[in-house]
Design a protein around this motif. Structure first.
Motif, PDB file in Angstrom:
ATOM      1  N   ARG A  70      74.712 -45.299  39.583  1.00 19.65           N
ATOM      2  CA  ARG A  70      73.579 -46.125  39.193  1.00 19.65           C
ATOM      3  C   ARG A  70      72.330 -45.742  39.998  1.00 19.65           C
ATOM      4  O   ARG A  70      71.244 -45.612  39.454  1.00 19.65           O
ATOM      5  CB  ARG A  70      73.926 -47.593  39.430  1.00 19.65           C
ATOM      6  CG  ARG A  70      72.895 -48.524  38.850  1.00 19.65           C
ATOM      7  CD  ARG A  70      73.362 -49.967  38.843  1.00 19.65           C
ATOM      8  NE  ARG A  70      72.216 -50.807  38.594  1.00 19.65           N
ATOM      9  CZ  ARG A  70      71.378 -51.201  39.551  1.00 19.65           C
ATOM     10  NH1 ARG A  70      71.617 -50.883  40.803  1.00 19.65           N
ATOM     11  NH2 ARG A  70      70.323 -51.918  39.280  1.00 19.65           N
ATOM     12  N   TRP A  71      72.530 -45.531  41.291  1.00 21.42           N
ATOM     13  CA  TRP A  71      71.383 -45.189  42.126  1.00 21.42           C
ATOM     14  C   TRP A  71      70.842 -43.817  41.743  1.00 21.42           C
ATOM     15  O   TRP A  71      69.641 -43.602  41.669  1.00 21.42           O
ATOM     16  CB  TRP A  71      71.782 -45.221  43.604  1.00 21.42           C
ATOM     17  CG  TRP A  71      70.632 -44.930  44.526  1.00 21.42           C
ATOM     18  CD1 TRP A  71      69.672 -45.812  44.899  1.00 21.42           C
ATOM     19  CD2 TRP A  71      70.330 -43.685  45.137  1.00 21.42           C
ATOM     20  NE1 TRP A  71      68.773 -45.199  45.719  1.00 21.42           N
ATOM     21  CE2 TRP A  71      69.147 -43.878  45.897  1.00 21.42           C
ATOM     22  CE3 TRP A  71      70.925 -42.427  45.146  1.00 21.42           C
ATOM     23  CZ2 TRP A  71      68.557 -42.876  46.634  1.00 21.42           C
ATOM     24  CZ3 TRP A  71      70.340 -41.420  45.884  1.00 21.42           C
ATOM     25  CH2 TRP A  71      69.167 -41.645  46.611  1.00 21.42           C
ATOM     26  N   ARG A  72      71.771 -42.867  41.488  1.00 23.61           N
ATOM     27  CA  ARG A  72      71.355 -41.500  41.159  1.00 23.61           C
ATOM     28  C   ARG A  72      70.602 -41.449  39.838  1.00 23.61           C
ATOM     29  O   ARG A  72      69.724 -40.617  39.644  1.00 23.61           O
ATOM     30  CB  ARG A  72      72.590 -40.570  41.053  1.00 23.61           C
ATOM     31  CG  ARG A  72      73.199 -40.190  42.363  1.00 23.61           C
ATOM     32  CD  ARG A  72      72.431 -39.119  43.072  1.00 23.61           C
ATOM     33  NE  ARG A  72      72.238 -37.921  42.242  1.00 23.61           N
ATOM     34  CZ  ARG A  72      71.590 -36.840  42.635  1.00 23.61           C
ATOM     35  NH1 ARG A  72      71.064 -36.803  43.845  1.00 23.61           N
ATOM     36  NH2 ARG A  72      71.461 -35.811  41.852  1.00 23.61           N
ATOM     37  N   THR A  73      70.984 -42.311  38.881  1.00 25.26           N
ATOM     38  CA  THR A  73      70.440 -42.170  37.530  1.00 25.26           C
ATOM     39  C   THR A  73      69.256 -43.089  37.268  1.00 25.26           C
ATOM     40  O   THR A  73      68.642 -43.008  36.217  1.00 25.26           O
ATOM     41  CB  THR A  73      71.529 -42.471  36.479  1.00 25.26           C
ATOM     42  OG1 THR A  73      72.104 -43.735  36.779  1.00 25.26           O
ATOM     43  CG2 THR A  73      72.598 -41.404  36.467  1.00 25.26           C
ATOM     44  N   THR A  74      68.951 -43.971  38.200  1.00 31.21           N
ATOM     45  CA  THR A  74      67.854 -44.902  37.957  1.00 31.21           C
ATOM     46  C   THR A  74      66.581 -44.408  38.623  1.00 31.21           C
ATOM     47  O   THR A  74      66.582 -44.104  39.814  1.00 31.21           O
ATOM     48  CB  THR A  74      68.208 -46.304  38.496  1.00 31.21           C
ATOM     49  OG1 THR A  74      69.462 -46.687  37.968  1.00 31.21           O
ATOM     50  CG2 THR A  74      67.156 -47.313  38.109  1.00 31.21           C
ATOM     51  N   GLN A  75      65.545 -44.335  37.819  1.00 35.32           N
ATOM     52  CA  GLN A  75      64.254 -43.898  38.340  1.00 35.32           C
ATOM     53  C   GLN A  75      63.170 -44.752  37.728  1.00 35.32           C
ATOM     54  O   GLN A  75      63.277 -45.179  36.582  1.00 35.32           O
ATOM     55  CB  GLN A  75      63.995 -42.448  37.944  1.00 35.32           C
ATOM     56  CG  GLN A  75      64.832 -41.455  38.696  1.00 35.32           C
ATOM     57  CD  GLN A  75      64.472 -40.068  38.266  1.00 35.32           C
ATOM     58  OE1 GLN A  75      64.460 -39.773  37.070  1.00 35.32           O
ATOM     59  NE2 GLN A  75      64.169 -39.211  39.210  1.00 35.32           N
ATOM     60  N   ARG A  91      74.754 -43.509  28.711  1.00 38.09           N
ATOM     61  CA  ARG A  91      73.815 -44.026  27.738  1.00 38.09           C
ATOM     62  C   ARG A  91      72.467 -44.168  28.429  1.00 38.09           C
ATOM     63  O   ARG A  91      72.220 -45.155  29.102  1.00 38.09           O
ATOM     64  CB  ARG A  91      74.291 -45.381  27.217  1.00 38.09           C
ATOM     65  CG  ARG A  91      73.867 -45.686  25.806  1.00 38.09           C
ATOM     66  CD  ARG A  91      74.659 -46.886  25.301  1.00 38.09           C
ATOM     67  NE  ARG A  91      74.408 -48.073  26.091  1.00 38.09           N
ATOM     68  CZ  ARG A  91      73.409 -48.926  25.827  1.00 38.09           C
ATOM     69  NH1 ARG A  91      72.610 -48.736  24.817  1.00 38.09           N
ATOM     70  NH2 ARG A  91      73.239 -49.986  26.590  1.00 38.09           N
ATOM     71  N   ARG A  92      71.624 -43.157  28.309  1.00 36.86           N
ATOM     72  CA  ARG A  92      70.327 -43.191  28.976  1.00 36.86           C
ATOM     73  C   ARG A  92      69.453 -44.252  28.331  1.00 36.86           C
ATOM     74  O   ARG A  92      69.370 -44.352  27.116  1.00 36.86           O
ATOM     75  CB  ARG A  92      69.621 -41.834  28.856  1.00 36.86           C
ATOM     76  CG  ARG A  92      70.278 -40.737  29.635  1.00 36.86           C
ATOM     77  CD  ARG A  92      70.141 -40.906  31.129  1.00 36.86           C
ATOM     78  NE  ARG A  92      68.801 -40.635  31.630  1.00 36.86           N
ATOM     79  CZ  ARG A  92      68.414 -40.927  32.871  1.00 36.86           C
ATOM     80  NH1 ARG A  92      69.257 -41.490  33.704  1.00 36.86           N
ATOM     81  NH2 ARG A  92      67.207 -40.646  33.271  1.00 36.86           N
ATOM     82  N   GLN A  93      68.795 -45.046  29.168  1.00 34.08           N
ATOM     83  CA  GLN A  93      67.853 -46.029  28.655  1.00 34.08           C
ATOM     84  C   GLN A  93      66.486 -45.701  29.208  1.00 34.08           C
ATOM     85  O   GLN A  93      66.351 -45.413  30.381  1.00 34.08           O
ATOM     86  CB  GLN A  93      68.244 -47.425  29.133  1.00 34.08           C
ATOM     87  CG  GLN A  93      69.140 -48.150  28.164  1.00 34.08           C
ATOM     88  CD  GLN A  93      69.193 -49.619  28.504  1.00 34.08           C
ATOM     89  OE1 GLN A  93      69.036 -49.988  29.662  1.00 34.08           O
ATOM     90  NE2 GLN A  93      69.409 -50.454  27.511  1.00 34.08           N
ATOM     91  N   GLN A  94      65.497 -45.728  28.349  1.00 35.63           N
ATOM     92  CA  GLN A  94      64.141 -45.501  28.819  1.00 35.63           C
ATOM     93  C   GLN A  94      63.303 -46.692  28.408  1.00 35.63           C
ATOM     94  O   GLN A  94      63.098 -46.927  27.233  1.00 35.63           O
ATOM     95  CB  GLN A  94      63.582 -44.223  28.199  1.00 35.63           C
ATOM     96  CG  GLN A  94      64.548 -43.062  28.369  1.00 35.63           C
ATOM     97  CD  GLN A  94      63.884 -41.736  28.170  1.00 35.63           C
ATOM     98  OE1 GLN A  94      62.830 -41.649  27.556  1.00 35.63           O
ATOM     99  NE2 GLN A  94      64.496 -40.690  28.693  1.00 35.63           N
TER     100      GLN A  94
END
Lengths: 529, 169
Positions: A70-75, A91-94
């Motif tokens: 979660r930390w790696r993929t959240t920006q 499941r990428r969310q933008q």
């Protein structure tokens, strides 16, 4: 990751990650949630069962992995125009919110987050079109960063200016804050009068039950409880009921007070002036400021709600039946982007009625007589008939149903006569609902009051009305009444004025928002379609 | 009593009627409802044969009768009541049968315009237009327009709203 430093660095804001401490807090949070399961497995599992040891370990490893992913993929990043959040692994969310749509910023720090100096930032936006998301949440950043974001995101004067890059950029100057209200512990007396008293019973009960359950205890195993149960079963039934009722009330009172203390400890309502302070009175009129209303509260979980004053569309004073009986009330802000739950937009705890009106007046920068304390116009007598029909009709059907059930099933016959008591109660409710109806148009607000069990006095900014709905049932048509609803982007989306004279209703809407309704007004006396 | 004679709501009806085919659409919808409500009861009646409770035949008959009367009587009434109008300043609609509803939304506050064709509407070459403002309570819907008229209306509204500055809140 995206690091185009060469191409127009002034416009390209770098992506940022959530705070590193989330690597610890995230897994810890999930572990706390799984603790009961792990405990049960540990306590109840048989000695030789390898699952007994491995299941908690597996849960732990999974929690840590999930936290890292979660930390790696959240920006996230905050550019001059928008706030963007990318998250998710498979499941990428933008999500993206335009900055000029941001209406509220909510900071929440639960106990675990507080220990690590973190806060969750919840950004509430005006949700109109479905394409734009109505808000997003950053879980979590450092409390200092959260505080910086809060001030920056609501300060519209800075939107066009420099794009904030990161911690290197100096904090915006701490704005001047004026205190509008703070907690008085004497308000604790209103806590049992709110609906949360009922929730309090549930909360305390559930907590106690959970505790026993988690420890693998049966309450009957404790001798004191067992003794009490024994004694209760040997006493007459009315005494049992009375004792249980007394215990329930006591738990409700204590639970409500505890909830009140947890929610409103160190409550403070302040107004922060805009950072530049120059554009104090803009086109909106003398009564509209450019600052931010800021509510801070909470004992274990610290909460902070910020509402942009330019986006404040009014205030409402809410009095539930019990609270009204105790001469208490609560003031809430009307703005888009507020959460829809019971505490959404609350500017203060339940408190004395005068204080609620005072806070409404301070928040809106209006004299109380111009908003929630305005002397209201009464509604026509036909409205009384309608309120009574609506209160008595369903009750009469219910009572008839009870009598019918009594006739069919002899065992239920005793229910009939007591159910007749509901009729006078319904009549009282209808009468009270009629007495509470009222509306008035003041210089900048449409004030409307209705309700009995939950009486609401709403002061809605006339400039915030973005449409009208008129509703007329056949009965209303016969008695020449109409209910109108002022449509607005803020709060519940629409605020009603129930049962006014048809001509008065149209005139009210026409006067509240000039020119909108005028082309559709009937020129002469003509029959309806 | 302040007012002896009840006064009508002093709003004039919107200028345009919906497509006459909308009557067919409402009737078809009522018939679909009829099938959905009556079919299960009939199936139970047939399946249970002689052992079916006596009241089931009655409720099935009553449901069918009420829905059929509705199908014949109400849609023409709806057609006479339903009206709409779009001016350069506002969208104005009137709808409803037992409870009439007048809705007004200023063009300057319109955020999105959607057209919608359900299966029945496609069959009859009809469409609905939904005009959404910033409020959750505010959508103004015009049902039963000719599909080309709906497309034209949506195009016109979209152009007007795009020409209006501001974020419509």
């Amino acid at each position: 990751m995206t690091s185009d430093t060469d191409a127009r660095p002034a416009l390209e804001t770098p992506w940022r990650r959530l705070d590193k401490r989330m690597l610890v807090v995230g897994p810890l949070g999930s572990l706390v949630r799984f603790l009961p399961v792990a405990l049960i497995v540990l306590v109840t599992g048989r000695g030789g069962d390898p699952m007994r040891l491995w299941l908690p370990v597996a849960i732990g490893v999974l929690a840590i992995l999930a936290g890292v992913v979660r930390w790696r993929t959240t920006q996230y990043r905050i550019t001059a125009e928008r706030v963007e959040l990318h998250s998710g692994w498979l499941r990428r969310q933008q999500r993206s919110v335009p900055r000029d749509r941001i209406r509220t910023v909510d900071l929440t720090a639960k106990l675990l987050h507080r220990v690590f100096g973190l806060s969750v930032v919840q950004i509430g936006a005006a949700s109109g079109s479905t394409a734009e998301s109505s808000g997003l949440s950053l879980d979590a950043v450092t409390t200092a960063e959260a505080e910086r974001l809060r001030r920056e995101l609501l300060d519209r004067s800075r939107v066009a200016g420099t794009a904030p890059a990161g911690d290197a950029v100096a904090d915006p100057p701490r704005p001047r804050a004026t205190e509008l209200a703070r907690l008085r512990w004497s308000w604790l007396r209103f806590a049992p009068l709110t609906f949360s008293a009922i929730a309090g019973v549930g909360a305390v009960g559930a907590a106690v039950f959970n505790l026993f359950d988690d420890l693998g205890l049966n309450p009957r195993d404790i001798t004191a409880v067992d003794d009490a149960t024994e004694r209760l079963t040997h006493t007459p039934i009315w005494l049992t009921v009375a004792v249980l009722a007394a215990i329930l009330v006591a738990v409700a009172v204590v639970g409500a007070m505890l909830l009140f203390a947890e929610r409103w400890y160190d409550y403070r309502l302040t107004r922060e002036a805009a950072a530049d302070g120059s554009a104090a009175a803009t086109s909106g009129g003398a009564g509209i400021g450019t600052g931010t209303l800021h509510v801070r509260r909470g004992l274990l979980t610290r909460r902070s709600l910020s509402v942009s004053e330019q986006r404040l569309r009014g205030a409402e004073v809410v009095e539930s039946l019990l609270l009204r009986a105790g001469r208490g009330a609560q003031c809430k802000a009307l703005s888009a982007g507020l959460s829809r739950d019971a505490q959404g937009g609350a500017l203060q705890p339940p408190c004395p009625r005068d204080e609620a009106h005072r806070v409404a007046s301070a928040a809106l920068r209006e004299h109380p007589q111009e908003i929630t304390l305005a002397p209201l116009r009464r509604h026509p007598r036909a409205a009384l008939l309608r309120r009574m029909t609506r209160a008595l009709g369903p009750t009469a059907v219910l009572v008839a149903g009870v009598f019918a059930a009594g006739a069919a099933v002899p065992g239920l016959a005793w229910l009939g006569p007591p159910s007749l008591l509901l009729l006078p109660l319904a009549a009282l409710l209808g009468l009270d609902r009629y007495r509470n109806l009222g509306h008035e148009l003041t210089s900048r607000h449409l004030v409307s009051r209705q309700g009995s069990v939950q009486r609401r006095t709403v002061a809605l900014q006339r400039a915030g009305v973005i449409g009208w709905t008129f509703r007329q049932s056949i009965f209303q048509r016969r008695s020449g009444m109409v209910s109108l609803e002022a449509i607005t982007a803020a709060g519940a989306g629409g605020y009603k004025v129930l049962d006014v004279g048809a001509a008065d209703g149209a005139a009210l809407a026409d006067a509240a928002v000039p020119h909108l309704l005028t082309p559709f007004l009937a020129t002469g006396p003509e029959p309806g379609p | 009593m302040a007012t002896a004679v009840p006064t009508a709501l002093p709003l004039r009806p919107p200028a345009h009627q919906v497509s006459p085919r909308a009557v067919r659409w409402w009737q078809l919808r009522a018939l679909v409802t009829l099938v959905v409500l009556v079919a299960p009861q009939v199936i139970v009646l047939v399946a249970m044969g002689g052992s079916a409770p006596g009241w089931l035949a009655w409720t099935a008959g009553a449901t069918a009768a009420v829905t059929l009367v509705y199908t014949v009587v109400v849609p023409p009434l709806l057609y006479r009541i339903h009206r709409w109008e779009v001016t350069p300043e506002a969208v104005y609609t009137l709808s409803g049968w037992l409870v009439r509803e007048w809705r007004i939304a200023p063009i300057s506050r319109v955020q999105t315009v959607d057209t919608e064709h359900g299966p029945l509407q496609q069959l009859l070459k009809l469409a609905s237009v939904t005009v959404t403002t910033a409020s959750a309570r505010g959508p103004v819907k015009i049902h039963g327009l000719e599909d080309h008229a709906a497309a034209e209306l949506a195009r016109m509204l979209t152009e007007t709203t795009q020409a209006t500055p501001g974020d419509a809140t």
